[in-house]
Motif scaffolding. Structure first.
Motif, PDB file in Angstrom:
ATOM      1  N   GLU A  42       0.113   5.252 -15.634  1.00 19.00           N
ATOM      2  CA  GLU A  42       1.185   4.765 -14.774  1.00 19.00           C
ATOM      3  C   GLU A  42       1.032   3.335 -14.353  1.00 19.00           C
ATOM      4  N   CYS A  79       5.833   5.003 -16.638  1.00 22.25           N
ATOM      5  CA  CYS A  79       5.062   6.176 -17.163  1.00 22.25           C
ATOM      6  C   CYS A  79       4.767   6.441 -18.488  1.00 22.25           C
ATOM      7  N   GLY A  93       5.661   9.631  -7.452  1.00 20.58           N
ATOM      8  CA  GLY A  93       4.928   8.726  -6.827  1.00 20.58           C
ATOM      9  C   GLY A  93       3.650   9.452  -6.485  1.00 20.58           C
ATOM     10  N   SER A  94       2.552   8.726  -5.997  1.00 18.35           N
ATOM     11  CA  SER A  94       1.155   9.377  -5.783  1.00 18.35           C
ATOM     12  C   SER A  94       0.576   8.809  -4.413  1.00 18.35           C
ATOM     13  N   LEU A 133       1.890   5.140  -3.440  1.00 11.90           N
ATOM     14  CA  LEU A 133       2.236   4.385  -4.777  1.00 11.90           C
ATOM     15  C   LEU A 133       3.343   4.886  -5.608  1.00 11.90           C
ATOM     16  N   ARG A 134       4.321   4.123  -5.974  1.00  9.99           N
ATOM     17  CA  ARG A 134       5.537   4.518  -6.367  1.00  9.99           C
ATOM     18  C   ARG A 134       5.677   3.971  -8.040  1.00  9.99           C
ATOM     19  N   ALA A 135       5.632   5.013  -9.057  1.00  9.52           N
ATOM     20  CA  ALA A 135       5.701   4.489 -10.448  1.00  9.52           C
ATOM     21  C   ALA A 135       6.916   3.801 -10.762  1.00  9.52           C
ATOM     22  N   VAL A 195      12.442   4.561 -13.383  1.00  9.23           N
ATOM     23  CA  VAL A 195      10.965   4.567 -13.901  1.00  9.23           C
ATOM     24  C   VAL A 195      10.893   4.514 -15.685  1.00  9.23           C
ATOM     25  N   CYS A 204       2.159   1.056 -11.011  1.00  9.87           N
ATOM     26  CA  CYS A 204       2.803   1.599  -9.814  1.00  9.87           C
ATOM     27  C   CYS A 204       2.918   0.603  -8.681  1.00  9.87           C
ATOM     28  N   ASP A 242       2.693  -0.186  -4.386  1.00  8.24           N
ATOM     29  CA  ASP A 242       2.587   0.016  -3.222  1.00  8.24           C
ATOM     30  C   ASP A 242       3.299  -0.647  -2.081  1.00  8.24           C
TER      31      ASP A 242
END
Length: 404
Positions: free
Chosen positions: A161, A401, A315-316, A396-398, A360, A163, A165
């Protein structure tokens, strides 16, 4: 600090960082089977993303004295996450990331693909390949395939990914493990363990163990260490290929160097994280030296950085460990599945996949339908249950992917 629930088993308690009613009954039965093993030290810890696994429960942390169960590690030995914070920002990215995704997919083989030419970078890792000759003899014919798969993603829930922040800094992130060689070694040793006489009376033969001081244990630990090292290098190699693909579009791209090992490594560790979530470690807990297996769980010692990813495009979280002793200083490894791949394919459509991954740049074809976010647990709920395990450092927003 305390778990959400405590379950009883025949031998040791199970401490859960989620509500048991939200966990499938078969997974609870698996946890009870693990906790009933005579080698268990103190208790078994179940993470917020716990769910049914092959042989042993995903999201379980198991400490044993003088024993280890290869099924409690899993077949993707050393599987884990890596993330790098770059010097790019959201404003550097084009509105359409389709060509960028294509370049990444061209640089890093996904699915069952592998590198057809072995790069100088891979060949020069002499210590890794020299040690290959000391693995179990049944793995001797797999060297060429292992070299060809170093720097490849695989399939299933593995991903790459790009991403952002909260400050719009661009991050590179990926999830992968030890590929076919790790699975092959795991299958070899699980089969050997099941045939040992001391495992005959176990409630679940899938949980067969190796005992300290035996040649079988020594061989397994040697192969395990090698596979964990291979998995880490696989992620490092992919990050280098990932960066190379990005530099075609962003020549000014810069990434941090690997940080010092261990917790409290400073800002360099924050910007460069590489952590296993299927592995074994020698640790000290509750007054004893033990072998801790984390299957679908990360180490979360006080101050140690880790990654807890969500599902495809949701997101992660980059987190810092709080050193929770009851959790054996561990934390969840991700969102965790809430339905099987078969059920996901029957439940959702490609239109659902497109809706759930809106915004995404990613595949939205039937081949990845079983990875739809709706097939996974809510990552925000998982993080909510992890409040005494980790603190969130960044979300973290992708925006891109890649799936196998």
């Amino acid at each position: 600090m305390s778990p959400v629930a405590r379950l009883k088993s025949e031998r040791a308690p199970i401490l859960m960082w989620t509500r048991p009613e939200g966990v499938e009954s078969a997974a609870l039965d698996q946890l009870r089977a693990i906790a009933s093993l005579p080698y268990i030290h103190h208790h078994v810890a179940a993470m917020p993303d716990v769910h049914l696994g092959k042989g042993a429960t995903v999201g379980s942390v198991v400490a044993m004295r003088d024993a280890v169960s290869p099924a409690a590690v899993g077949v993707d030995i050393g599987c884990g996450m890596a993330a790098l914070r770059t010097n790019l920002t959201a404003s550097d990215l084009p509105d359409d990331l389709g060509e960028v995704r294509s370049a990444i997919e061209a640089a890093i083989p996904v699915g069952h693909r592998h590198h057809t030419t072995i790069s100088t970078r891979v060949r020069r890792q002499d210590d890794l390949w020299d040690a290959f000759s000391r693995l179990h003899p049944k793995a001797s014919g797999l060297l060429g395939r292992a070299m060809g798969q170093l720097g490849t993603l695989g399939s299933g829930n593995h991903f790459i990914e790009l991403c952002l922040d909260a400050d719009d800094a661009v991050w590179m992130m990926l999830h992968s493990g030890s590929r076919n060689i790790g699975k092959s070694l795991a299958d070899i040793h699980i089969g050997i363990a099941k045939g040992l006489t001391h495992n005959v009376g176990l409630p679940d033969r899938d949980l067969a163990v190796f005992l300290a001081g035996t040649p079988e244990m020594a061989t397994y630990r040697n192969d395990l260490r090698w596979a964990q090292d291979y998995a880490r290098r696989n992620r490092e190699t992919m990050l280098a290929l990932f960066a190379g693909a990005l530099r075609r579009f962003f020549p000014a791209l810069r990434v941090p160097c690997p940080p010092a090992e261990g917790p409290h490594a400073g800002d360099a560790a924050f910007a460069n994280v590489n952590c296993h979530h299927n592995y074994v470690a020698e640790e000290h807990h509750y007054g004893a030296d033990v072998l801790v297996t984390r299957k679908g769980a990360i180490s979360a010692r006080s101050g140690e950085y880790g990654i807890i990813p969500g599902s495809m495009g949701t997101g992660s979280f980059l987190v810092r460990g709080l050193g929770n002793q009851e959790a054996f200083e561990s934390a969840p490894h991700g969102a965790g599945r809430k339905m099987s791949r078969t059920k996901a394919r029957k439940t959702f459509t490609v239109d659902d996949l497109k809706a759930q991954t809106a915004g995404v740049e990613c595949r939205t074809d039937p081949g990845v339908l079983d990875e739809i976010p709706g097939a996974y647990k809510d990552i925000d709920e998982v993080i909510g249950y992890s409040g005494d395990l980790v603190e969130v450092v960044a979300r973290l927003r992708a925006v891109l992917c890649v799936k196998g």
